[in-house]
Design a protein around this motif. Structure first.
Motif, mmCIF file in Angstrom:
data_model
loop_
_atom_site.group_PDB
_atom_site.id
_atom_site.type_symbol
_atom_site.label_atom_id
_atom_site.label_comp_id
_atom_site.label_asym_id
_atom_site.label_seq_id
_atom_site.Cartn_x
_atom_site.Cartn_y
_atom_site.Cartn_z
ATOM 1 N N LEU A 127 -9.868 -2.255 1.039
ATOM 2 C CA LEU A 127 -9.366 -0.994 0.504
ATOM 3 C C LEU A 127 -10.498 -0.013 0.213
ATOM 4 C CD1 LEU A 127 -6.503 -2.223 -1.832
ATOM 5 C CD2 LEU A 127 -6.299 -1.061 0.361
ATOM 6 N N LEU A 170 0.822 -1.213 0.000
ATOM 7 C CA LEU A 170 0.000 0.000 0.000
ATOM 8 C C LEU A 170 0.855 1.262 0.000
ATOM 9 C CD1 LEU A 170 -2.898 1.066 0.143
ATOM 10 C CD2 LEU A 170 -2.770 0.892 2.610
ATOM 11 N N LYS A 206 -4.630 7.058 -0.786
ATOM 12 C CA LYS A 206 -3.520 6.306 -0.202
ATOM 13 C C LYS A 206 -3.263 6.756 1.230
ATOM 14 C CE LYS A 206 0.472 5.836 -2.569
ATOM 15 N NZ LYS A 206 1.891 5.850 -2.922
#
Length: 142
Positions: free
Chosen positions: A98, A46, A57
């Motif tokens: 995510l 990540l 992010k």
């Protein structure tokens, strides 16, 4: 597997940034269980990915801070007997993780006042209930 796994909108997991490893899984499987590597472990870096927008992010890194090991998120799946189905399950789980981690924070709650009429009605009902119960006591029956 069935194509790219969309996180949200047009952003999807890039196959090149996924690292797979397989091992023997515990649980049922008969004679086949001791010879096949059906447990799937999926790693996604990540911290180094270019697939997510910077805002997403940063949000994901903050949200998943407790799960990350050197910026890498690991998802394991061993609930199915076949490696293929465990790979699918791990991919779906990572995409959902995510998606949740990159979601924008909820809007802050605006405090509102309770209308005066509702409060007065509540107090009137309490008083009525109190009078009903006081009327049941045997003090006045003498």
């Amino acid at each position: 597997m069935s194509g790219p796994y969309v996180i949200r909108g047009s952003v999807s997991l890039p196959e090149a940034e996924l690292t797979w490893s397989f091992s023997r899984s515990s649980g049922p499987g008969g004679q086949h269980v001791n010879t096949s590597d059906s447990k799937a472990e999926l790693r996604f870096d990540l911290a180094a990915t270019e697939a997510l927008p910077d805002v997403w992010k940063q949000r994901a890194l903050a949200h998943l801070a407790g799960r990350l090991v050197d910026g890498v998120v690991v998802v394991r799946s061993s609930e199915h007997r076949s490696q293929w189905r465990n790979r699918e399950a791990a991919l779906v789980r990572l995409a959902a993780l995510l998606a949740e981690a990159t979601a924008p924070p909820p809007k802050p709650r605006r405090a509102t006042r309770i209308p005066r009429g509702i409060n007065e009605r509540r107090l009137r009902q309490k008083k009525q209930r109190s009078d009903t119960k006081r009327g049941r006591s045997g003090r006045d029956w003498g």
